[in-house]
Each structure stands twice: as C-alpha cells, then as structure tokens.
Design an enzyme around this catalytic site. Sequence first.
Site, PDB file in Angstrom:
ATOM      1  N   ASP A 275      44.151 -14.832-149.703  1.00 16.87           N
ATOM      2  CA  ASP A 275      44.619 -15.683-150.796  1.00 16.87           C
ATOM      3  C   ASP A 275      43.974 -17.066-150.706  1.00 16.87           C
ATOM      4  O   ASP A 275      43.942 -17.677-149.634  1.00 16.87           O
ATOM      5  CB  ASP A 275      46.145 -15.820-150.723  1.00 16.87           C
ATOM      6  N   GLU A 310      39.933 -14.349-152.425  1.00 13.59           N
ATOM      7  CA  GLU A 310      40.117 -15.066-153.674  1.00 13.59           C
ATOM      8  C   GLU A 310      39.561 -16.464-153.427  1.00 13.59           C
ATOM      9  O   GLU A 310      40.044 -17.179-152.551  1.00 13.59           O
ATOM     10  CB  GLU A 310      41.592 -15.159-154.056  1.00 13.59           C
ATOM     11  N   ASP A 335      36.328 -14.830-161.155  1.00  8.05           N
ATOM     12  CA  ASP A 335      37.230 -14.921-162.299  1.00  8.05           C
ATOM     13  C   ASP A 335      36.564 -15.367-163.594  1.00  8.05           C
ATOM     14  O   ASP A 335      37.208 -15.337-164.650  1.00  8.05           O
ATOM     15  CB  ASP A 335      38.378 -15.888-161.978  1.00  8.05           C
ATOM     16  N   ASP A 336      35.294 -15.775-163.554  1.00  5.93           N
ATOM     17  CA  ASP A 336      34.635 -16.203-164.791  1.00  5.93           C
ATOM     18  C   ASP A 336      34.650 -15.096-165.843  1.00  5.93           C
ATOM     19  O   ASP A 336      34.768 -15.368-167.042  1.00  5.93           O
ATOM     20  CB  ASP A 336      33.185 -16.623-164.520  1.00  5.93           C
ATOM     21  N   PHE A 337      34.516 -13.856-165.416  1.00  6.83           N
ATOM     22  CA  PHE A 337      34.542 -12.730-166.353  1.00  6.83           C
ATOM     23  C   PHE A 337      35.868 -12.694-167.107  1.00  6.83           C
ATOM     24  O   PHE A 337      35.907 -12.584-168.340  1.00  6.83           O
ATOM     25  CB  PHE A 337      34.313 -11.422-165.593  1.00  6.83           C
ATOM     26  N   HIS A 338      36.966 -12.798-166.367  1.00  4.54           N
ATOM     27  CA  HIS A 338      38.293 -12.821-166.995  1.00  4.54           C
ATOM     28  C   HIS A 338      38.416 -13.975-167.980  1.00  4.54           C
ATOM     29  O   HIS A 338      38.885 -13.798-169.114  1.00  4.54           O
ATOM     30  CB  HIS A 338      39.384 -12.936-165.923  1.00  4.54           C
TER      31      HIS A 338
END
Length: 618
Positions: A275, A310, A335-338
Amino acid sequence: MPMERAEKSRAAVPRLGAWVEPGNRVRWRVWAPGHRQVDVVLHDAEGKPGRVLPMGPEPGDCFGAVLEGAGAGVRYKLRVDGEGPFPDPWSRAQPLGVHGPSEVVVPDFEWTDVGWRGPDPESLVIYEVHVGTATPEGTFEALIPKLKGLRELGVTALELMPLASFPGSRNWGYDGVDLFAPAHVYGGPAGLRRLIDAAHAHGLSVVIDVVYNHFGPDGNYLRCYSPHYFTGRHHTPWGEAVNYDGENSAPVREMVLSNVEMWIRDFHADGLRLDAAHAIVDDSSPHLLKEIVSRARSSALDRRVLVIAEDERNEARLLHPASDKGMGLDGVWADDFHHQLRRAFAGDSEGYYQDYTGSAEDIARTLRQGWFYEGQESKNLGHARGTSASGLPPRGLVHCIQNHDQVGNRAHGERLGHDVSPAAFRAMSALLLLSPYTPLLFMGQEWNASTPFLYFTDHNEELGKLVTEGRRKEFAGFARFAGDTVPDPQARDTFERSRLDWSEAERPPHAQVRALYRELLRLRATEPTLTQRRRGNHDARVLGENALVLERRTVEERLLVFINVKGSLEHSFPESAKAQVVLWSEAPRFGGSVEVPPLREGVIRMEGPSALVLRLPS
C-alpha cells in the site's frame, strides 16, 4: 547518520514475539529499549489476567521469558515498567480484538498444495477482494465456495485487502495495528490458511495487501514499548512516519521483513501488494523496498512470488532490477489508465482528474506507453511527475477501471456502473481486458454489481466521531455534494450496504455483463495475439476525435480493438473482406441491443460507447 549508517546498526535482530519450542514450552522475547522491567501477564479465554512471568534482560535491548509445559493457545499481555498490560506488538493472533490479549499460534496446518509453484506473471488477472463485505458471512471460509466460479471466469489471482488486525469488527484494513495477526473477525490464522490452500487447489494465487507506510491509531501500542518505532524526520498523510532509517531502526525494519516472511512462508501467500509505497520513506541504503523484495523471494523456497506496489510516482526504477539501480518490484499500479477513462466516459474533472483530458489521443498514448505522465508538469501536484515507461514489460503495469480506492473514496461509494452507461461500461471493460497490461478487477465488477462500496470504520467513540466529521468535511467543498449527507463511516448500515449480492450475477442485466467478462478473459487467455504481452507487439492510434483502435499483433495475425467513446464513428475499412468479427460489445448476449456488428461494405459505423474486435491476417 541515516545515509551512512554503519553496517553494525543492521546487525541481526533476534527473533521477537512468542513461539512454541521443542519440549512443549513457550518462549517470549520483546524489544523494549530504555525500560527496566517487562512481564508476561497470562490471561484466560475470557481475557481475564492471571499469573505473571517476569522477563529477564537479553542482548539487543530485549527481554525474554519461558513457560514450561505450554503450547499453542496460551493467551497473554505484556506489562512494561508497571504500565499496562498491553498486547504484544509482534502478536500472531488477537482473538478478542486489538485491545485484548495476544495468543500463541503454531503454524502446523496440513497443506495440500505441495505441487503449487506460484503465479505466472504473464497470465495474471487480479481480483481485488474485501473479505468482510465479499460474502454475507464476511469470512475467509465463506470465500472458498466462490473460488471455482472465479477461476472459471478467468481470474488467476485474488488480492485480499489488508488482513492485519484492526479496531472493531469492520474496517477497510488500512487502520491495522497488529501486522502479524490476521483479523479474527475474518477467521484468524486458521481461516486464512484454509482459504489459501483451497485457492491453490483451484489454480488461484493469493496476493495479500500489506500496509507498511503507517500504522493505525486505535489499538496501536508500539509507543508503549519504544518511541523508536516512529520518527519526526518524515511525515505521512495518515499519521506518524515509521522509523526505517533513523536511530534504532533495525528492529523496526525487521518487523516489516519478518512480516513479509510470515505471509510467504507460514501462510503460503503468492505475493504482496504494498500500500502507498511512495509513502514508505527510507533515506538509507539499501532501501526497505529492495529488502522486502529480497525477503519475499527468499521465503518462498521453490515457489514464485510477486511483489506489487501501489505507487503514484510513475517511477520506472521501481521495476528495474536491483542490479540496475532499481527496486526489483514485479509490478506497480499505473492509475493513469483509470483516470483517462473516467475523464472520457464519466466526465470527472475535479482533484487529480484535472491532470487528464480523456481525449482519444491521450488514451491511445497511455496505452502505448503504459502510463501517461513521463515527466510532464502536473497541475494537481504543481510539479513534474513520472519517468519514461519504455522498456518496462507490460505485465509489470497494473491497470484497472475501478478499485477499492476509486469506488470507496467517492462520497456514496458509487461503482463505475453508477456513473457511466451500460454501453460505456462494456467498452471500458473490453479495453481493459484486451490490452497487454495486467488487469485488476474489483469484486463484483464482472457483473457490474449495483451494491456500493462505502468507507466504513468501527473505532472507539471519540476517534469515530472525528472520522465521521472528517469524512463529511472532505466532501463539503465539492459543489455536487452541497446539502448532501455523506454516509456515516461509523454506522453499521454503511458497512452492511457495502456487502456484495452474488445473486445479481444470475439475473439480467448483470448476467449478460458476466458473459462479456467471461468471453473477454477467454480471449485474453487463448488468442495468440493477446497472450504475447511484450513491448513492440501492440499499438494504439486515434480514429477521429472520440475513437481509437488498439492493435495487438503477431507474425501471423492482428487483432484490432475499436473503441468508440461517444458520438458517431464512421471509419473506412478497406480490409473488411479479410476481417473476422471476434467480439461486438453491443450484442444482446452481452446486454446490448444491436445484433449485427457495425462492419458493412467496407465501413465501420459505431454509435455511442462501444467496442468492436476484429481479427485480420498480418
């Protein structure tokens, strides 16, 4: 000192906690620098104190004691200079909760997974699970009957949200305070072993989410033993920074490394998800992340294990091997894709979404690179972010269209399906599962679950009130929540509303979504163009302002994934005579209403959000 810490400061730390030795006796050892006396206070099954065992001083600022004629099941607390008694910070079980007595545990489970060799990183499909809300019972045991269906769907790995004991009976797990003690409300150590053994029998790996960047506040007794567990040199958004690089940090580092070893060795876990690894602050060398990777691999013997982080920084060095000045991780959340897809299909624009346009060009660029930010200025952060992802294996970048954070950190725990049309959900799902990157699904995503996943806690009254007030204040500045009441994290109903309803998956329209996921994952696992996930065998390009095509290829053939974000697409396709339709997201069997695929007379015509997959010879 931290950067030049002498090697002797990392001398071997003695074994800590409580364990059973040959000859039927229990041994305790606790690290308590600066204290004069530590005692073991035995407790009965109801948690009442009884006999006291004085602990003697031992090397390394430790205290130790032995109880003859005893074994697993002994319950105890530790009294420090007359204060307490407190739970053991290295406890392996907390059957009465984080404030109750610790329990001696023996890892004597009869495993049946002798032939298990761990996950294949090339075929990884991760399914993120919150144990407490995944089933009506909320236990490890209750998940076991779900394993067969998940494997048949095409999932290859469960990722269990944090399991370390937390305060109360309900929590996301990121407030854990007993790293070594799997939450008793989930079934404790025995229940977790049964789940992992059963998962391996079904061909599923198990990755455990661990939190090493901070410790929760409620039930955190570390300071009772030593202030050196924490440091004022660094800071985190969640509380005191853990002392990984200052004076007396060796036992603190060993606490984490021993925890890594325990999950892999004693519970047969197949990997860890770290995390917020960007908040694991360590200015010394080698960095703790490197040592976590090394300890995980050395604890697995002849099995493969994965360590995934993460980390919001988009730093390629996290995946580079240690021999190339990297951290040696196997994967990192990208996370850029999301964020690009949320901006494009749902229109999110506040907070970090201001850094994304969601344009077809930016989505295509993210697909080509793996992540979008490779050193550009971030408006949200006010500084440059990221490094080039070129050369990184696609399997090392984890993509999603929803996860626990992206759902649960919304005011009402809205899932993606609450904010986009069913057609958009299908198109986004196709792009996620047919790209070369490692996909992560959030539990229930495969049938577009309607149940929310809210933020919930069960803290003591004083801390709980602060959490409730903080949650509501967090959303007070958002215009769309003006006059709105954000659900109380402390209310039991907030937790109950977050439970999955598995019966949905059998009913329309959810059953059709699950059929789509099953087909997409079948293609991912069997199509030669999709099973080869190396750099150089995929490309993405725009088709007008609101559409793009993802191309996957081998020497023999190509697979083209056409994605229309919105509006109308009319695209000339002279190769239509050679094309074979592999999947059309708007077919009725997937929940759409258009039976005939949109390829006719050399033209692709797509209306609204949709996905079309074609196979062509190279």
